[in-house]
Design a protein around this motif. Structure first.
Motif, PDB file in Angstrom:
ATOM      1  N   LEU A 139       8.485  -6.971  29.444  1.00  0.00           N
ATOM      2  CA  LEU A 139       7.314  -6.257  28.494  1.00  0.00           C
ATOM      3  C   LEU A 139       8.758  -4.872  27.862  1.00  0.00           C
ATOM      4  O   LEU A 139       9.900  -5.792  27.502  1.00  0.00           O
ATOM      5  N   TYR A 180      -1.207 -11.210  30.931  1.00  0.00           N
ATOM      6  CA  TYR A 180      -1.787 -10.224  29.700  1.00  0.00           C
ATOM      7  C   TYR A 180      -2.236 -10.890  28.432  1.00  0.00           C
ATOM      8  O   TYR A 180      -2.273 -10.699  27.497  1.00  0.00           O
ATOM      9  N   HIS A 224      -0.534  -9.478  23.311  1.00  0.00           N
ATOM     10  CA  HIS A 224      -0.749  -7.930  24.387  1.00  0.00           C
ATOM     11  C   HIS A 224       0.494  -6.903  23.794  1.00  0.00           C
ATOM     12  O   HIS A 224       1.565  -7.038  23.917  1.00  0.00           O
ATOM     13  N   SER A 278       2.010  -4.037  25.457  1.00  0.00           N
ATOM     14  CA  SER A 278       2.551  -3.800  25.593  1.00  0.00           C
ATOM     15  C   SER A 278       4.123  -4.888  26.026  1.00  0.00           C
ATOM     16  O   SER A 278       4.935  -5.324  26.657  1.00  0.00           O
ATOM     17  N   LEU A 299      -2.520  -1.044  31.996  1.00  0.00           N
ATOM     18  CA  LEU A 299      -2.377  -2.800  32.644  1.00  0.00           C
ATOM     19  C   LEU A 299      -3.010  -3.184  33.082  1.00  0.00           C
ATOM     20  O   LEU A 299      -2.415  -2.542  34.832  1.00  0.00           O
ATOM     21  N   ARG A 312      -1.586  -3.778  37.329  1.00  0.00           N
ATOM     22  CA  ARG A 312       0.181  -3.756  37.684  1.00  0.00           C
ATOM     23  C   ARG A 312       0.520  -2.679  39.028  1.00  0.00           C
ATOM     24  O   ARG A 312       1.054  -2.948  39.382  1.00  0.00           O
TER      25      ARG A 312
END
Length: 215
Positions: free
Chosen positions: A32, A71, A75, A77, A95, A98
């Protein structure tokens, strides 16, 4: 009791738990956008706990669980582009799954290392379906059944808002914690939803905010 903390975005919770327990910190690398800064600050935070605060903290363990295949590389993130702004609704940070992913991986780690409890950093204002007491209880039952070893999944701050947790941890090196979804180096961007939440929480707690924000 030896709880394990799996969520790195809330380092001060580790510090407060370490007042009463031996804590085994686990960082799950998902690829991320904020993780580079987060890991750097976390290493300094844990070192400060051991050196200055004499907290009982085991060596940090890192595991990998790539999120991009789930994702998508575009995305926010993962890419860091289109991060929800400070006026966006809290739901914009969702999310999917998660806590399911972190909890499942953390439970396996706990079982393998005979750690009886897994602690997640969830607050009272978390509205997401994988943050409810019912979900955590169900996940704990399933994990214990699958692993043939009881693993209690806990959220010790689930009834507290972030401001209350900050007040509890005001003696910790809070400048070495990260909330930002789009950090610039080791600086908080000051423009995302997470930064707005952080600023509001420090103000509500009546604790000076030591965070460095991009101006």
């Amino acid at each position: 009791m030896h709880p394990l903390y799996v969520r790195c975005g809330f380092a001060w919770e580790r510090g407060t738990l370490a007042r009463r327990h031996v804590v085994h910190p686990l960082y799950v690398r998902c690829g991320l956008a904020w993780e580079r800064a987060e890991q750097h600050l976390l290493a300094r935070f844990l070192a400060a706990l051991r050196a200055r605060h004499r907290r009982r903290v085991a060596p940090l363990v890192r595991l990998d669980l790539p999120a991009a295949p789930l994702y998508g590389a575009a995305h926010w993130s993962v890419s860091g582009r289109g991060v929800p702004g400070r006026r966006a609704a809290l739901s914009s940070n969702f999310l999917p799954g998660r806590n399911l992913l972190l909890g499942g991986l953390g439970a396996v780690h706990c079982a393998r290392h005979r750690i009886p409890a897994l602690a997640l950093a969830l607050f009272a204002d978390n509205p997401f379906p994988d943050a409810t007491p019912a979900f955590l209880a169900a996940l704990g039952r399933l994990a214990s059944q699958a692993l043939r070893r009881r693993v209690a999944i806990r959220a010790p701050f689930r009834r507290l808002e972030k401001a209350a947790v900050i007040r509890r941890g005001r003696d910790l090196p809070l400048a070495l914690t990260l909330s930002c979804a789009r950090p610039r180096g080791l600086w908080h961007c000051g423009r995302c939803t997470k930064c707005a939440e952080r600023q509001h929480a420090f103000a509500a707690a009546g604790v000076p905010d030591p965070t460095g924000y991009v101006r």
